[in-house]
Write a protein that holds these residues in place. Structure first.
Motif, PDB file in Angstrom:
ATOM      1  N   ARG A 328       0.825  -1.211   0.000  1.00 23.07           N
ATOM      2  CA  ARG A 328       0.000   0.000   0.000  1.00 23.07           C
ATOM      3  C   ARG A 328       0.862   1.266   0.000  1.00 23.07           C
ATOM      4  NH1 ARG A 328      -4.735  -0.040   4.230  1.00 23.07           N
ATOM      5  NH2 ARG A 328      -5.004   1.998   3.221  1.00 23.07           N
ATOM      6  N   TRP A 329       2.015   1.196   0.642  1.00 22.80           N
ATOM      7  CA  TRP A 329       2.948   2.336   0.559  1.00 22.80           C
ATOM      8  C   TRP A 329       3.333   2.589  -0.899  1.00 22.80           C
ATOM      9  CZ3 TRP A 329       7.103   1.579   4.996  1.00 22.80           C
ATOM     10  CH2 TRP A 329       6.536   1.986   6.214  1.00 22.80           C
ATOM     11  N   ALA A 330       3.728   1.519  -1.576  1.00 25.33           N
ATOM     12  CA  ALA A 330       4.154   1.666  -2.969  1.00 25.33           C
ATOM     13  C   ALA A 330       3.038   2.260  -3.819  1.00 25.33           C
ATOM     14  CB  ALA A 330       4.604   0.317  -3.516  1.00 25.33           C
ATOM     15  N   ALA A 331       1.802   1.829  -3.569  1.00 28.00           N
ATOM     16  CA  ALA A 331       0.671   2.361  -4.325  1.00 28.00           C
ATOM     17  C   ALA A 331       0.434   3.844  -4.031  1.00 28.00           C
ATOM     18  CB  ALA A 331      -0.590   1.563  -4.000  1.00 28.00           C
ATOM     19  N   ALA A 332       0.856   4.299  -2.844  1.00 29.03           N
ATOM     20  CA  ALA A 332       0.682   5.702  -2.446  1.00 29.03           C
ATOM     21  C   ALA A 332       1.901   6.563  -2.787  1.00 29.03           C
ATOM     22  CB  ALA A 332       0.397   5.785  -0.951  1.00 29.03           C
ATOM     23  N   GLY A 333       2.859   5.983  -3.490  1.00 28.43           N
ATOM     24  CA  GLY A 333       4.044   6.740  -3.881  1.00 28.43           C
ATOM     25  C   GLY A 333       5.146   6.755  -2.849  1.00 28.43           C
ATOM     26  N   VAL A 334       5.078   5.831  -1.888  1.00 31.76           N
ATOM     27  CA  VAL A 334       6.103   5.709  -0.844  1.00 31.76           C
ATOM     28  C   VAL A 334       6.921   4.451  -1.125  1.00 31.76           C
ATOM     29  CG1 VAL A 334       6.576   5.394   1.618  1.00 31.76           C
ATOM     30  CG2 VAL A 334       4.693   6.885   0.876  1.00 31.76           C
ATOM     31  N   ARG A 335       8.202   4.605  -1.234  1.00 30.81           N
ATOM     32  CA  ARG A 335       9.063   3.460  -1.548  1.00 30.81           C
ATOM     33  C   ARG A 335       9.549   2.782  -0.272  1.00 30.81           C
ATOM     34  NH1 ARG A 335      14.861   4.017  -4.669  1.00 30.81           N
ATOM     35  NH2 ARG A 335      15.786   2.076  -3.933  1.00 30.81           N
ATOM     36  N   PRO A 336       9.195   1.515  -0.046  1.00 31.83           N
ATOM     37  CA  PRO A 336       9.726   0.797   1.116  1.00 31.83           C
ATOM     38  C   PRO A 336      11.239   0.598   0.952  1.00 31.83           C
ATOM     39  CG  PRO A 336       7.810  -0.326   0.193  1.00 31.83           C
ATOM     40  CD  PRO A 336       8.226   0.700  -0.808  1.00 31.83           C
ATOM     41  N   LEU A 337      11.977   0.873   1.998  1.00 31.28           N
ATOM     42  CA  LEU A 337      13.427   0.713   1.986  1.00 31.28           C
ATOM     43  C   LEU A 337      13.824  -0.502   2.803  1.00 31.28           C
ATOM     44  CD1 LEU A 337      14.708   4.383   2.518  1.00 31.28           C
ATOM     45  CD2 LEU A 337      14.418   3.140   0.350  1.00 31.28           C
ATOM     46  N   THR A 338      14.785  -1.243   2.287  1.00 31.18           N
ATOM     47  CA  THR A 338      15.316  -2.380   3.029  1.00 31.18           C
ATOM     48  C   THR A 338      16.353  -1.855   4.014  1.00 31.18           C
ATOM     49  OG1 THR A 338      14.974  -3.782   1.090  1.00 31.18           O
ATOM     50  CG2 THR A 338      16.384  -4.651   2.844  1.00 31.18           C
ATOM     51  N   ILE A 339      15.889  -1.470   5.170  1.00 32.91           N
ATOM     52  CA  ILE A 339      16.741  -0.875   6.191  1.00 32.91           C
ATOM     53  C   ILE A 339      16.420  -1.527   7.521  1.00 32.91           C
ATOM     54  CG2 ILE A 339      17.085   1.225   7.574  1.00 32.91           C
ATOM     55  CD1 ILE A 339      16.930   2.838   5.070  1.00 32.91           C
ATOM     56  N   ARG A 340      17.465  -1.858   8.253  1.00 31.14           N
ATOM     57  CA  ARG A 340      17.303  -2.424   9.577  1.00 31.14           C
ATOM     58  C   ARG A 340      18.158  -1.627  10.571  1.00 31.14           C
ATOM     59  NH1 ARG A 340      13.639  -3.795   7.443  1.00 31.14           N
ATOM     60  NH2 ARG A 340      12.859  -5.871   6.906  1.00 31.14           N
ATOM     61  N   PRO A 341      17.825  -1.696  11.849  1.00 32.05           N
ATOM     62  CA  PRO A 341      18.679  -1.027  12.838  1.00 32.05           C
ATOM     63  C   PRO A 341      20.091  -1.610  12.823  1.00 32.05           C
ATOM     64  CG  PRO A 341      16.556  -1.595  13.796  1.00 32.05           C
ATOM     65  CD  PRO A 341      16.608  -2.283  12.460  1.00 32.05           C
ATOM     66  N   ALA A 342      21.067  -0.741  12.986  1.00 29.35           N
ATOM     67  CA  ALA A 342      22.459  -1.172  13.154  1.00 29.35           C
ATOM     68  C   ALA A 342      22.670  -1.420  14.634  1.00 29.35           C
ATOM     69  CB  ALA A 342      23.429  -0.099  12.637  1.00 29.35           C
ATOM     70  N   THR A 343      22.977  -2.653  15.015  1.00 28.96           N
ATOM     71  CA  THR A 343      23.028  -3.017  16.423  1.00 28.96           C
ATOM     72  C   THR A 343      24.202  -2.375  17.146  1.00 28.96           C
ATOM     73  OG1 THR A 343      24.256  -5.028  15.850  1.00 28.96           O
ATOM     74  CG2 THR A 343      21.865  -5.206  16.051  1.00 28.96           C
ATOM     75  N   GLN A 344      25.240  -2.003  16.416  1.00 26.81           N
ATOM     76  CA  GLN A 344      26.389  -1.356  17.034  1.00 26.81           C
ATOM     77  C   GLN A 344      27.070  -0.469  16.006  1.00 26.81           C
ATOM     78  OE1 GLN A 344      28.907  -4.543  18.276  1.00 26.81           O
ATOM     79  NE2 GLN A 344      29.421  -5.190  16.203  1.00 26.81           N
ATOM     80  N   ARG A 345      27.996   0.359  16.502  1.00 29.93           N
ATOM     81  CA  ARG A 345      28.692   1.239  15.578  1.00 29.93           C
ATOM     82  C   ARG A 345      29.496   0.398  14.581  1.00 29.93           C
ATOM     83  NH1 ARG A 345      33.615   4.141  15.786  1.00 29.93           N
ATOM     84  NH2 ARG A 345      33.541   5.961  14.442  1.00 29.93           N
ATOM     85  N   ILE A 346      29.513   0.858  13.324  1.00 36.76           N
ATOM     86  CA  ILE A 346      30.187   0.120  12.264  1.00 36.76           C
ATOM     87  C   ILE A 346      31.671  -0.065  12.620  1.00 36.76           C
ATOM     88  CG2 ILE A 346      30.745   0.109   9.807  1.00 36.76           C
ATOM     89  CD1 ILE A 346      27.783  -0.221  10.457  1.00 36.76           C
ATOM     90  N   GLU A 347      32.197  -1.256  12.382  1.00 38.90           N
ATOM     91  CA  GLU A 347      33.578  -1.570  12.751  1.00 38.90           C
ATOM     92  C   GLU A 347      34.575  -0.729  11.965  1.00 38.90           C
ATOM     93  OE1 GLU A 347      34.569  -5.373   9.924  1.00 38.90           O
ATOM     94  OE2 GLU A 347      33.280  -5.695  11.659  1.00 38.90           O
ATOM     95  N   GLU A 348      35.752  -0.623  12.536  1.00 41.62           N
ATOM     96  CA  GLU A 348      36.814   0.200  11.965  1.00 41.62           C
ATOM     97  C   GLU A 348      37.911  -0.690  11.422  1.00 41.62           C
ATOM     98  OE1 GLU A 348      37.817   2.223  15.477  1.00 41.62           O
ATOM     99  OE2 GLU A 348      36.083   3.553  15.456  1.00 41.62           O
ATOM    100  N   SER A 349      38.676  -0.192  10.474  1.00 44.62           N
ATOM    101  CA  SER A 349      39.794  -0.965   9.940  1.00 44.62           C
ATOM    102  C   SER A 349      40.884  -0.041   9.440  1.00 44.62           C
ATOM    103  CB  SER A 349      39.310  -1.866   8.787  1.00 44.62           C
ATOM    104  OG  SER A 349      38.799  -1.079   7.738  1.00 44.62           O
ATOM    105  N   SER A 350      42.083  -0.575   9.337  1.00 38.79           N
ATOM    106  CA  SER A 350      43.212   0.185   8.801  1.00 38.79           C
ATOM    107  C   SER A 350      44.161  -0.785   8.120  1.00 38.79           C
ATOM    108  CB  SER A 350      43.949   0.947   9.916  1.00 38.79           C
ATOM    109  OG  SER A 350      44.457   0.055  10.884  1.00 38.79           O
TER     110      SER A 350
END
Length: 351
Positions: A328-350
């Protein structure tokens, strides 16, 4: 030839769950959640005498945030008696699509990731608290009205309860006594703490397809006499109450009560919109909310509104409801996004 050392930092985007607009007042609470889409900043040594930035963020992204972030790190290095070398920064974002932003806090995420990467490359170790403070000192120089909630979500990740500090106090302290002293001194109003995710509820996100300017909407509100009115005080009081109730619901795992508070948050934003005429609710955002509530969920604009994204909390044990909402969102012009909560801060690397 020895390869140049590189440092990579990633910072997630965010969604406001409750407390928009009121949170710009120091000490006023909000709830935010970091999302599993991020900005990545890779820093290496520049080959020339000047810092070079390459990015896929698109022409509409405010590159001053990157320049200001580099400048903030440079000020701290100078205070430590360390050189600020020219850097090469490569920036990529999952918070945009073909140059259009989703409204997931890209400016905040790129600020946090840039400061984290540049500081690490130059030998500065930053705690979460110091990283956040440097990011807020950076963005407050560009927009003193911003609450910093996006920066907190990008720094700590997960679900957080956030109270904004007195940005004028922080900026004045850094100007008078230096950035280092501003990192060590308590900031009035500031508080960040982690929250558990909602029990039994699933987060759904819809994008209206229309980018909105949080800075413009909040600045417009600040220019109006409404901020000095009894209606403004009532709005802040009501927002503080419902955010406190929503925080308590999250902490005790009370899904139905959390849904009630999200509905309250929607109605408070609608009342603000009626009083001030900011254009928070668009046709698409109104449809997004109505569709979610038709299956027993709760929904609202996320952030300043006027476009960008809306969120919905739905029964996690009812996947058919979620599919129905997305259709119904799509029919109303709203695009569902595949997004989930990030459980923790994104890891770092070097490397």
């Amino acid at each position: 030839m020895t390869p140049r050392r590189t440092v990579v930092r990633r910072a997630p985007g965010k969604l406001f769950v409750a407390g928009e607009y009121a949170v710009v007042e120091p000490g006023t609470p909000a709830i935010l959640v970091a999302v599993d889409r991020e900005v990545t900043v890779t820093v290496s040594e520049a080959t020339g005498a000047d810092t070079v930035v390459s990015t896929d963020l698109g022409p509409r992204t405010r590159t001053p945030h990157v320049s200001a972030a580099i400048d903030t790190v440079g000020r701290l290095l100078t205070e430590h008696g360390l050189p600020a070398p020219p850097l090469h920064l490569s920036i990529s974002s999952q918070l945009h699509e073909r140059g259009r932003k989703f409204g997931l806090g890209s400016s905040g995420a790129v600020t946090v990731a840039t400061i984290s990467a540049a500081a690490a490359f130059c030998g500065l170790a930053l705690s979460h608290d110091h990283l956040f403070r440097l990011a807020l000192l950076t963005t407050a120089r560009i927009d003193p009205n911003g609450s910093g909630g996006d920066l907190a979500a990008s720094t700590w990740g997960g679900w957080i309860a956030y109270r904004s500090p007195d940005r004028a106090f922080a900026l004045d302290l850094a100007r008078r006594n230096g950035v280092g002293e501003a990192l060590r001194t308590e900031w009035p109003g500031l508080d960040v703490r982690r929250l558990p995710p909602p029990e039994g509820l699933a987060l759904e996100v819809g994008w209206t397809g229309t980018p909105a300017s949080t800075t413009s909407l909040v600045s417009d509100l600040h220019r109006r006499t409404w901020r000095c009115s009894a209606a403004h005080r009532e709005f802040v009081t009501a927002a503080t109450d419902l955010v406190g109730a929503a925080t308590a619901a999250l902490e005790r795992g009370d899904g139905p009560h959390l849904l009630h508070q999200i509905r309250r948050a929607r109605h408070q934003l609608a009342r603000l919109d009626d009083q001030v005429g900011l254009g928070i609710f668009t046709t698409e955002l109104t449809a997004l909310c109505d569709v979610a509530e038709s299956v027993g969920g709760a929904a609202k604009p996320s952030g300043a509104g006027g476009g960008d994204c809306g969120i919905a909390l739905l029964d996690a044990e009812a996947p058919r409801d979620a599919r129905h909402v997305r259709e119904r969102w799509a029919a109303a012009g709203v695009r569902p996004l595949t997004i989930r909560p990030a459980t923790q801060r994104i890891e770092e690397s070097s490397a």
